[in-house]
Design a protein around this motif. Structure first.
Motif, PDB file in Angstrom:
ATOM      1  N   LEU A 356      41.273  78.236 -70.541  1.00 20.83           N
ATOM      2  CA  LEU A 356      39.929  78.691 -70.888  1.00 20.83           C
ATOM      3  C   LEU A 356      39.709  78.651 -72.402  1.00 20.83           C
ATOM      4  N   THR A 359      38.926  75.201 -73.036  1.00 21.95           N
ATOM      5  CA  THR A 359      37.566  74.938 -72.540  1.00 21.95           C
ATOM      6  C   THR A 359      36.532  75.332 -73.586  1.00 21.95           C
ATOM      7  N   GLY A 360      36.727  76.523 -74.149  1.00 22.86           N
ATOM      8  CA  GLY A 360      35.820  76.969 -75.207  1.00 22.86           C
ATOM      9  C   GLY A 360      35.834  76.037 -76.400  1.00 22.86           C
ATOM     10  N   LEU A 363      33.752  72.965 -75.670  1.00 20.94           N
ATOM     11  CA  LEU A 363      32.313  73.238 -75.734  1.00 20.94           C
ATOM     12  C   LEU A 363      31.838  73.385 -77.177  1.00 20.94           C
ATOM     13  N   LEU A 378      31.946  72.482 -68.811  1.00 22.96           N
ATOM     14  CA  LEU A 378      30.721  73.128 -68.338  1.00 22.96           C
ATOM     15  C   LEU A 378      30.871  73.631 -66.906  1.00 22.96           C
ATOM     16  N   ALA A 381      32.905  76.711 -67.133  1.00 16.13           N
ATOM     17  CA  ALA A 381      32.072  77.774 -67.712  1.00 16.13           C
ATOM     18  C   ALA A 381      31.134  78.363 -66.670  1.00 16.13           C
ATOM     19  N   SER A 414      40.662  74.141 -65.710  1.00 13.58           N
ATOM     20  CA  SER A 414      40.740  74.199 -67.177  1.00 13.58           C
ATOM     21  C   SER A 414      42.153  73.881 -67.669  1.00 13.58           C
TER      22      SER A 414
END
Length: 443
Positions: A356, A359-360, A363, A378, A381, A414
């Protein structure tokens, strides 16, 4: 050690600290105020170190997937990978369940006083029972339904009624159904990730979906079956928006409708569905057609239940009242609103916490990141938004280790962003094995 890896480890450490705080604070609250109604907060479990007939198999599956999973995920033909993932996920779930033995681990799980099999004989007249269903939801109503029957729309119980009528009676068959169906959820997630983000990311995510700590609660819990239905609803929608075949949209609608009549909370899967529609490559002209087909399929199950006499909205209103009448209603929101997230760490693992974080990062630099990475980020998310919405609603106080399985599974991809996959897989396996061998979980 590279800076990204160090940040991954910090994210994993933060997740571990969250769990430790939830355990220590939860134990204090339960010992002093007795308001949490779980014996090993934040999990519905009791301390009880043990081994069982599934222990050797669980160790073998964990070692095999950790050692060979990443390489096989890259080399196997796609269809063979899907079949292998389903088989390995099933073996992982079954072996963990059998640590508690056949009876306690599988056959008796769905026969306890709160479960669905206790009331199948009350569905001899299915139309009559559906018309009368809402009259037995409240705690003070005559012959009130057991907790899980009252807490879900009747399609959940009807599944086991129909299994019985097909000759598959009893807890053993019910448990097998939930395990075999639930294990297909990882295949559905892989199908969706491949369609939206590319085959490479799907292949990298596969071992993490197989070796998920969530498997501890997928054998045997009806929520594993619910998770699979929801996952295939999303997966077929991705096939519709990427392949432009209207039939997949109709199938997706049917499954979304069924999901909403299996569990009220699965309405939040609409968040994932909306993300898929936005991410799909169907084109502006094709999208309205797909939406119409999706809505047409979606209307089938609600229409059938409504014509049969079951009022979804009235049942949900009564359930909220019952929730406030019983144990779930007195559990303190101030603890569970963050302790539920600790439960999510336990079912998705420390690797997912690191995933995660990645993932952030994708983004934040989405303009420079590969398109597939952004699409996957996305999608993950959207799953996280669904989890947070369920959390803030206050309708999921405790037991989210099983209730949130349909959303938690979508956080696992993720892990495709992680480097050093074998080390992270080992961490996932160790967590699952420790949970299953040190605790006697409620499911």
């Amino acid at each position: 050690m590279t800076r990204p890896l160090l940040r991954d480890l910090c994210a994993a450490l933060a997740a571990a600290v969250l769990v430790a705080v939830a355990v220590s604070v939860g134990r204090h609250l339960q010992d002093t105020r007795h308001t949490l109604f779980v014996n090993w907060p934040p999990l519905l479990a009791t301390w009880g170190p043990h081994t069982g007939p599934g222990t050797p198999a669980a160790l073998l599956v964990a070692a095999a997937v950790t050692a060979y999973g990443p390489a096989l995920a890259v080399r196997l033909p796609w269809r063979a990978l899907l079949a292998a993932s389903w088989g390995a996920a099933t073996a992982w779930i079954v072996s963990l369940a059998l640590v508690d033995g056949w009876q306690r681990g599988i056959a008796a799980r769905l026969t306890t006083r709160h479960e669905y099999l206790r009331v199948v004989d009350r569905f001899d007249d299915i139309p009559g029972t559906l018309r009368d269903f809402t009259h037995h939801i409240l705690l003070d109503s005559p012959d009130n339904w057991p907790a899980h029957v009252a807490g879900h729309p009747p399609a959940a119980t009807l599944t086991f009624v129909l299994l019985g009528r097909a000759g598959l009676r009893g807890g053993g068959w019910a448990g097998a159904w939930c395990i075999l169906a639930g294990a297909t959820a990882c295949v559905a997630v892989l199908v969706a990730v491949r369609a939206l983000a590319g085959e490479g990311l799907a292949r990298r995510a596969a071992p993490f979906l197989v070796l998920a700590p969530a498997a501890v609660w997928m054998g045997t819990s009806a929520d594993a079956y619910f998770a699979a239905v929801a996952a295939w609803a999303v997966a077929t929608l991705t096939l519709a928006v990427t392949g432009r075949w209207v039939g997949w949209a109709v199938v997706s609608g049917l499954l979304f409708g069924l999901a909403c009549y299996l569990s009220y909370g699965l309405t939040l899967v609409a968040v994932l569905g909306a993300a898929v529609l936005l991410l799909g490559r169907s084109g502006v002209r094709a999208r309205p057609v797909l939406v119409v087909a999706l809505l047409a399929g979606l209307a089938v199950v609600p229409t059938a239940f409504t014509l049969a006499g079951f009022d979804w909205w009235e049942a949900y209103r009564l359930l909220v009242t019952r929730y406030r009448q019983g144990a779930g209603g007195v559990r303190p929101y101030g603890y569970w609103v963050w302790a539920n997230l600790a439960c999510t760490v336990l079912i998705t693992g420390l690797a997912t916490a690191a995933g995660l974080r990645r993932t952030g990062a994708v983004l934040l630099r989405r303009r420079a990141a590969p398109r597939g990475d952004v699409r996957l980020a996305l999608l993950v998310a959207a799953a996280l938004v669904a989890v947070l919405a369920a959390d803030l609603s206050g309708m999921s106080k405790a037991e989210t280790e099983r209730i949130w399985l349909p959303f938690a599974l979508w956080l696992l991809p993720s892990c495709a962003f992680l480097t050093h996959p074998r080390a992270w897989l080992a961490a996932q396996a160790v967590l699952a094995l420790l949970l299953n061998h040190l605790l006697r979980t409620g499911w």
